[in-house]
Motif scaffolding. Structure first.
Motif, mmCIF file in Angstrom:
data_model
loop_
_atom_site.group_PDB
_atom_site.id
_atom_site.type_symbol
_atom_site.label_atom_id
_atom_site.label_comp_id
_atom_site.label_asym_id
_atom_site.label_seq_id
_atom_site.Cartn_x
_atom_site.Cartn_y
_atom_site.Cartn_z
ATOM 1 N N ARG A 90 0.803 -1.193 0.025
ATOM 2 C CA ARG A 90 -0.104 0.154 0.082
ATOM 3 C C ARG A 90 0.973 1.162 0.109
ATOM 4 N NH1 ARG A 90 -4.522 -2.245 4.506
ATOM 5 N NH2 ARG A 90 -5.096 -3.989 3.142
ATOM 6 N N GLU A 91 1.947 1.158 -0.821
ATOM 7 C CA GLU A 91 2.962 1.971 -1.100
ATOM 8 C C GLU A 91 4.016 2.516 0.044
ATOM 9 O OE1 GLU A 91 0.876 5.739 -2.588
ATOM 10 O OE2 GLU A 91 0.595 4.588 -4.588
ATOM 11 N N LYS A 92 3.613 1.837 1.163
ATOM 12 C CA LYS A 92 4.585 1.990 2.488
ATOM 13 C C LYS A 92 5.723 0.917 2.026
ATOM 14 C CE LYS A 92 0.908 2.831 5.699
ATOM 15 N NZ LYS A 92 0.443 2.136 6.997
ATOM 16 N N ARG A 93 7.102 1.319 2.605
ATOM 17 C CA ARG A 93 7.928 0.877 2.489
ATOM 18 C C ARG A 93 7.941 -0.534 3.804
ATOM 19 N NH1 ARG A 93 13.686 1.138 0.401
ATOM 20 N NH2 ARG A 93 13.000 3.423 -0.474
ATOM 21 N N VAL A 94 8.273 -1.619 3.444
ATOM 22 C CA VAL A 94 8.094 -2.869 4.381
ATOM 23 C C VAL A 94 9.514 -3.712 3.999
ATOM 24 C CG1 VAL A 94 7.123 -4.714 5.088
ATOM 25 C CG2 VAL A 94 5.667 -2.873 4.127
ATOM 26 N N LYS A 95 10.237 -3.614 5.109
ATOM 27 C CA LYS A 95 11.411 -4.568 5.251
ATOM 28 C C LYS A 95 10.943 -5.775 5.397
ATOM 29 C CE LYS A 95 15.729 -1.782 6.080
ATOM 30 N NZ LYS A 95 17.019 -2.113 6.723
ATOM 31 N N VAL A 96 11.864 -6.701 4.714
ATOM 32 C CA VAL A 96 11.411 -8.346 4.867
ATOM 33 C C VAL A 96 12.514 -8.973 5.564
ATOM 34 C CG1 VAL A 96 10.759 -10.302 3.779
ATOM 35 C CG2 VAL A 96 9.777 -8.316 2.873
ATOM 36 N N TRP A 97 12.470 -9.395 6.772
ATOM 37 C CA TRP A 97 13.613 -9.843 7.537
ATOM 38 C C TRP A 97 13.725 -11.476 7.431
ATOM 39 C CZ3 TRP A 97 17.251 -6.939 8.695
ATOM 40 C CH2 TRP A 97 16.683 -5.395 8.805
ATOM 41 N N GLN A 98 12.522 -12.218 7.349
ATOM 42 C CA GLN A 98 12.876 -13.664 7.229
ATOM 43 C C GLN A 98 11.314 -14.163 6.539
ATOM 44 O OE1 GLN A 98 12.921 -15.225 11.319
ATOM 45 N NE2 GLN A 98 12.944 -17.263 10.340
ATOM 46 N N ALA A 99 11.607 -15.007 5.787
ATOM 47 C CA ALA A 99 10.810 -15.959 4.859
ATOM 48 C C ALA A 99 11.256 -17.206 4.553
ATOM 49 C CB ALA A 99 10.471 -14.997 3.622
ATOM 50 N N ILE A 100 10.196 -18.032 4.079
ATOM 51 C CA ILE A 100 10.606 -19.372 3.666
ATOM 52 C C ILE A 100 9.716 -19.588 2.234
ATOM 53 C CG2 ILE A 100 11.107 -20.279 5.931
ATOM 54 C CD1 ILE A 100 8.351 -21.642 6.031
ATOM 55 N N CYS A 101 10.349 -20.645 1.558
ATOM 56 C CA CYS A 101 9.685 -21.332 0.393
ATOM 57 C C CYS A 101 8.713 -22.278 0.578
ATOM 58 C CB CYS A 101 10.787 -21.801 -0.459
ATOM 59 S SG CYS A 101 11.761 -20.489 -1.261
ATOM 60 N N LEU A 102 7.559 -22.328 0.017
ATOM 61 C CA LEU A 102 6.557 -23.251 0.228
ATOM 62 C C LEU A 102 6.382 -24.104 -0.944
ATOM 63 C CD1 LEU A 102 3.707 -21.332 1.815
ATOM 64 C CD2 LEU A 102 5.640 -22.393 3.071
ATOM 65 N N GLU A 103 6.090 -25.310 -0.701
ATOM 66 C CA GLU A 103 5.831 -26.511 -1.922
ATOM 67 C C GLU A 103 4.540 -26.184 -2.220
ATOM 68 O OE1 GLU A 103 8.349 -28.474 -2.862
ATOM 69 O OE2 GLU A 103 9.828 -27.584 -1.196
ATOM 70 N N GLN A 104 4.501 -25.231 -3.024
ATOM 71 C CA GLN A 104 3.092 -24.685 -3.692
ATOM 72 C C GLN A 104 3.293 -24.103 -4.939
ATOM 73 O OE1 GLN A 104 0.641 -22.226 -1.138
ATOM 74 N NE2 GLN A 104 0.937 -23.516 0.807
ATOM 75 N N ILE A 105 2.492 -24.282 -5.919
ATOM 76 C CA ILE A 105 2.554 -23.652 -6.982
ATOM 77 C C ILE A 105 1.378 -22.485 -7.281
ATOM 78 C CG2 ILE A 105 1.946 -24.160 -9.411
ATOM 79 C CD1 ILE A 105 3.238 -26.912 -8.960
ATOM 80 N N SER A 106 1.500 -21.499 -7.906
ATOM 81 C CA SER A 106 0.643 -20.437 -8.035
ATOM 82 C C SER A 106 0.573 -20.018 -9.289
ATOM 83 C CB SER A 106 0.806 -19.139 -6.817
ATOM 84 O OG SER A 106 -0.097 -18.276 -7.233
ATOM 85 N N THR A 107 -0.491 -19.569 -9.917
ATOM 86 C CA THR A 107 -0.722 -19.106 -11.340
ATOM 87 C C THR A 107 -1.109 -17.552 -11.160
ATOM 88 O OG1 THR A 107 -2.946 -19.660 -11.382
ATOM 89 C CG2 THR A 107 -1.262 -21.337 -12.411
ATOM 90 N N LYS A 108 -0.964 -17.144 -10.011
ATOM 91 C CA LYS A 108 -1.348 -15.692 -9.817
ATOM 92 C C LYS A 108 -0.314 -14.716 -10.065
ATOM 93 C CE LYS A 108 -5.612 -16.320 -7.592
ATOM 94 N NZ LYS A 108 -6.834 -15.897 -8.355
ATOM 95 N N ILE A 109 -0.521 -13.449 -10.337
ATOM 96 C CA ILE A 109 0.326 -12.202 -10.589
ATOM 97 C C ILE A 109 1.412 -12.277 -9.437
ATOM 98 C CG2 ILE A 109 0.621 -9.872 -11.120
ATOM 99 C CD1 ILE A 109 -2.157 -9.839 -12.398
ATOM 100 N N PRO A 110 2.742 -12.143 -9.587
ATOM 101 C CA PRO A 110 3.651 -12.093 -8.699
ATOM 102 C C PRO A 110 3.664 -10.888 -8.005
ATOM 103 C CG PRO A 110 4.754 -12.501 -10.579
ATOM 104 C CD PRO A 110 3.262 -12.228 -11.158
ATOM 105 N N GLY A 111 3.659 -11.289 -6.427
ATOM 106 C CA GLY A 111 3.407 -10.228 -5.526
ATOM 107 C C GLY A 111 1.989 -10.181 -4.955
ATOM 108 N N THR A 112 1.111 -11.072 -5.499
ATOM 109 C CA THR A 112 -0.358 -11.247 -4.929
ATOM 110 C C THR A 112 -0.422 -11.842 -3.770
ATOM 111 O OG1 THR A 112 -1.087 -11.280 -7.196
ATOM 112 C CG2 THR A 112 -2.655 -12.121 -5.631
ATOM 113 N N VAL A 113 -1.115 -11.701 -2.717
ATOM 114 C CA VAL A 113 -1.353 -12.378 -1.214
ATOM 115 C C VAL A 113 -2.200 -13.418 -1.633
ATOM 116 C CG1 VAL A 113 -2.245 -11.980 1.012
ATOM 117 C CG2 VAL A 113 -0.946 -10.169 0.036
ATOM 118 N N LEU A 114 -1.759 -14.623 -1.272
ATOM 119 C CA LEU A 114 -2.551 -15.941 -1.741
ATOM 120 C C LEU A 114 -3.364 -16.072 -0.350
ATOM 121 C CD1 LEU A 114 0.108 -18.075 -3.594
ATOM 122 C CD2 LEU A 114 -1.817 -16.554 -4.447
#
Length: 315
Positions: free
Chosen positions: A240-264
């Motif tokens: 929402r146009e606010k800068r957000v730092k991302v400190w930690q994340a993990i990859c999931l064993e999932q497939i998505s056809t949604k546009i990159p960046g979309t909240v699933l």
């Protein structure tokens, strides 16, 4: 008889090597480091970590902003060290200094040369998904990290390794390697190995634009990126146009056809985001002006909607 050493280094990475030289009672003629810099929100002038150690042990400190052609360079050359040891000093040494010590100048570099020559080798090794990195000790010359190699050891990069973890490991490894190398080097027992310059790669200093997450990349590549820049300088995106730092994340064993960046989807365990390939789950965030928080804390204070997007988009 132990060689008289001039030590050149600046950040925390160089501190274990300097402390090892002190513990082993090598004669230290002086320390060359970068000038004090302003840090933090209050812009307080802060000395480099190497300077703090040197002054604690009453070792002369030189801090030229630019070593080449400086007044300090002549003073440093007049010390006539037997050996110069550098570790993340931050400048290429001029020939006039390289030619002074009879045992030459050696550098502790945090990569498996000839890969990742340059100022940010640990960051870029993780960023590019390497399965290992390490430390190379080599002779110095006026070309960037191109000298003949004296010793090299590797360390694995795991799926949870971040740059902070690896930085600490390699700084200790570099000191241990130096401790082992010096007696053999002085006795002439080391046979230098010429680098294969044809396969050299480079690790330039991090730029501000390098920090932004590109959601079109794969989930695995974004995971590498986040870990490569954690805890410094950090990665960020926009929400929402606010800068957000991302400190930690993990990859999931999932497939998505949604546009990159979309909240699933989202839960207290994380926010699932579509990428160019695969799904990334954000676990720890920091909205501009706020403290770091896990996802459960983020969701308590922010209303997130499935289908909205992270990042800045022009479509």
């Amino acid at each position: 008889m132990k060689p008289r050493i001039l030590f050149m280094g600046t950040p925390e990475f160089a501190v274990p090597a300097l402390e090892m030289l002190l513990q082993e009672e090598y004669p230290l003629l002086g320390v060359v480091t970068q000038p004090d810099r302003k840090k933090g929100r209050k812009a307080q002038l802060t000395p480099p970590p190497v300077k703090i150690v040197a002054e604690k042990h009453h070792i002369p400190v030189f801090q030229p902003a630019r070593l080449r052609d400086s007044e300090e360079l002549e003073q440093i050359c007049q010390l006539k060290p037997d050996l110069i040891v550098t570790a993340a000093y931050g400048q290429i040494l001029p020939t006039t200094l390289l030619e002074v010590p009879p045992f030459r100048c050696i550098n502790l570099h945090a990569s498996l040369l000839p890969k990742y020559r340059g100022g940010a080798p640990i960051h870029w090794a993780i960023y590019h998904g390497e399965d290992k990195t390490g430390v190379t000790i080599m002779y110095m010359e006026e070309k960037l990290d191109a000298g003949d190699m004296l010793m090299q050891q590797s360390v694995p990069i795991t799926t949870t390794t971040d740059v902070g973890d690896m930085y600490q490991k390699l700084s200790v490894l570099a000191a241990d390697m130096l401790q082992e190398l010096l007696p053999r080097l002085i006795k002439g027992e080391i046979e230098p190995v010429v680098q294969d310059h044809s396969i050299a790669t480079y690790a330039p200093n991090i730029k501000r634009e390098d920090e932004e997450i590109q959601w079109e990349r794969t989930a695995k590549q974004i995971d590498y990126h986040i870990r490569a820049f954690c805890p410094w300088p950090g990665t960020y995106t926009y929400w929402r146009e606010k800068r957000v730092k991302v400190w930690q994340a993990i990859c999931l064993e999932q497939i998505s056809t949604k546009i990159p960046g979309t909240v699933l989807g989202f839960s207290d365990e994380g926010i699932q985001i579509a990428t160019g390939e695969g799904v990334l789950q954000l676990q720890e965030l920091q909205v501009a002006g706020k403290k770091r928080m896990d996802v459960s804390q983020f969701l308590q204070g922010n209303h997130l909607e499935i289908g909205e997007r992270f990042g800045l988009w022009k479509d």
